[in-house]
Design a protein around this motif. Structure first.
Motif, short mmCIF file in Angstrom:
data_model
loop_
_atom_site.label_atom_id
_atom_site.label_comp_id
_atom_site.label_asym_id
_atom_site.label_seq_id
_atom_site.Cartn_x
_atom_site.Cartn_y
_atom_site.Cartn_z
N ASP A 34 0.81 -1.30 -0.05
CA ASP A 34 0.06 -0.23 -0.17
C ASP A 34 0.89 1.34 0.01
OD1 ASP A 34 0.88 -0.16 2.77
OD2 ASP A 34 -1.15 0.59 3.33
N ASN A 35 2.15 1.14 -0.06
CA ASN A 35 2.95 2.38 -0.11
C ASN A 35 4.31 2.06 -0.96
OD1 ASN A 35 4.79 1.23 1.86
ND2 ASN A 35 3.96 2.62 3.34
N TYR A 36 5.13 2.94 -1.39
CA TYR A 36 6.24 2.66 -2.20
C TYR A 36 7.47 2.00 -1.15
CZ TYR A 36 10.89 3.37 -4.26
OH TYR A 36 12.01 2.92 -4.74
N PRO A 37 7.50 2.48 -0.09
CA PRO A 37 8.72 1.70 0.64
C PRO A 37 8.45 0.19 0.76
CG PRO A 37 8.31 3.82 1.76
CD PRO A 37 7.01 3.59 0.59
N PRO A 272 9.53 12.45 1.29
CA PRO A 272 9.64 11.09 2.11
C PRO A 272 9.25 9.70 1.32
CG PRO A 272 7.63 12.55 2.11
CD PRO A 272 8.57 13.33 1.21
N LEU A 273 8.91 9.80 0.08
CA LEU A 273 9.03 8.74 -0.82
C LEU A 273 7.74 7.67 -0.45
CD1 LEU A 273 12.41 7.91 -1.22
CD2 LEU A 273 10.91 9.18 -2.84
N ALA A 274 6.54 8.27 -0.08
CA ALA A 274 5.35 7.51 0.14
C ALA A 274 4.97 6.67 -1.17
CB ALA A 274 4.03 8.15 0.62
N ASN A 275 5.10 7.75 -2.36
CA ASN A 275 4.78 6.96 -3.72
C ASN A 275 6.20 6.89 -4.52
OD1 ASN A 275 3.53 6.31 -6.02
ND2 ASN A 275 1.93 8.05 -5.76
N ALA A 276 5.93 6.11 -5.40
CA ALA A 276 7.14 5.78 -6.24
C ALA A 276 7.68 6.84 -6.72
CB ALA A 276 6.82 4.52 -7.29
N PRO A 277 8.93 7.11 -6.97
CA PRO A 277 9.57 8.21 -7.67
C PRO A 277 9.53 7.77 -9.12
CG PRO A 277 11.19 6.68 -6.63
CD PRO A 277 9.89 6.11 -6.21
N THR A 278 9.83 8.59 -10.00
CA THR A 278 10.06 8.53 -11.42
C THR A 278 11.47 8.06 -11.66
OG1 THR A 278 10.80 10.82 -11.67
CG2 THR A 278 8.47 10.26 -12.20
N ASP A 279 12.53 8.30 -10.93
CA ASP A 279 13.79 7.72 -10.91
C ASP A 279 14.35 7.33 -9.87
OD1 ASP A 279 14.18 8.33 -14.04
OD2 ASP A 279 13.71 10.18 -13.48
#
Length: 301
Positions: A34-37, A272-279
């Protein structure tokens, strides 16, 4: 080698005849997050042998995301459903998720969760009041991120036993990388002369608590120009806290950074990187944020 960010998937199992296929018919076991991490941890633990399902669209706050029917169907079909817990997302409380395949990765450190007070507001005749809430960006304490990665590794090994030994081998590399981030953050915060900090949004409670930093926050959207009222409120908060460092959760406009500088405040971008980065990946980008913080701390002293 640390793999780069996984490819975002818009759907895995459609509400059609495909949704009824057994898990064995899929090419690889599936881990939903449910989150990027957690998605990143799953990618590291599974290597190329698992499919990571992270359906939150770009530029959407995963804690506010509401999955559609097809999204829920896809998540329900995963071998492991990894949730951040700590009240990060509310949709799992409304969806019927298989208990045997769902893991709350923060349940093991419930006694270390941080309770916060929301902004004061009013509800009809009840008058102004505030609510208690749980701070949910747990992974910004990298020691807690390590605990979440361990829980996820255990769940993946249990649900995907044929890959248990490979998952165990990758677990050590992932934990080593997270431990290195934890040590770097602790060393940075241990520098003398680091004063109070203001953040553009209340996301950094665990980072502040873990690394002994006094971080207060405003409620800004870094993608929008702050209003004059917001700037005035910030000036009052600077006067109250004597802060000389500001953390943006996303890249602001050049004009906003210029005005921050005019206030005598050093600012730094720390997503904070809750969602996925583009790079880039979680470890790479968190390391880059610590680099920027190190430089900002040096300037602020």
């Amino acid at each position: 080698m640390i793999p780069n960010c996984f490819t975002r998937r818009t759907a895995l199992i459609l509400l059609s005849s495909t949704a009824a296929l057994p898990l064995a018919a899929q090419d690889r076991p599936v881990v939903a997050a449910d989150n990027y991490p957690l998605a990143y941890f799953a990618e590291r633990l599974g290597g190329g042998n698992v499919e990571v399902l992270f359906l939150v669209p770009a530029k959407t706050d995963p804690s506010l995301w509401r999955p559609g029917i097809s999204d829920i169907a896809a998540i329900q079909g995963a071998d492991v459903i990894a949730l951040n817990g700590a009240d990060f997302s509310t949709w799992p409380t409304k969806a019927s998720l298989p208990r045997s395949r769902t893991v709350d990765t923060s349940a093991g450190f419930a006694d270390r969760l941080i309770t916060t007070e929301t902004l004061t507001h009013s509800h009809g005749e009840s008058g102004e009041h505030s609510h208690l809430a749980t701070a949910s960006y747990t992974w910004l304490d990298f020691s807690l991120a390590m605990e979440q990665a361990k829980v996820l590794a255990t769940a993946m090994a249990r649900q995907i036993p044929e890959q248990a030994s490979a998952i165990a081998a990758r677990r050590g590399d992932l934990l080593s990388d997270l431990a290195a981030l934890d040590a770097r953050a602790a060393a940075l915060a241990g520098d003398t002369g680091v004063g109070p900090i203001i953040a553009s949004h209340p996301r950094y409670q665990y980072f502040g608590a873990a690394y002994d930093l006094a971080i207060s926050a405003v409620e800004w959207d870094a993608r929008e120009a702050p209003s004059e009222e917001q700037w005035a409120a910030l000036e009052r908060l600077i006067a109250e806290t004597d802060a000389n460092l500001f953390i943006w959760e996303a890249e602001p406009s050049p004009a906003a950074r210029e005005r921050m500088s005019a206030l005598g405040v050093i600012d730094v971008v720390f997503p904070p990187l809750a969602n996925a980065p583009t790079d880039g990946s979680f470890v790479e980008l968190m390391g880059a944020s610590l680099d920027r913080l190190e430089e900002a701390f040096r300037q602020a002293r």
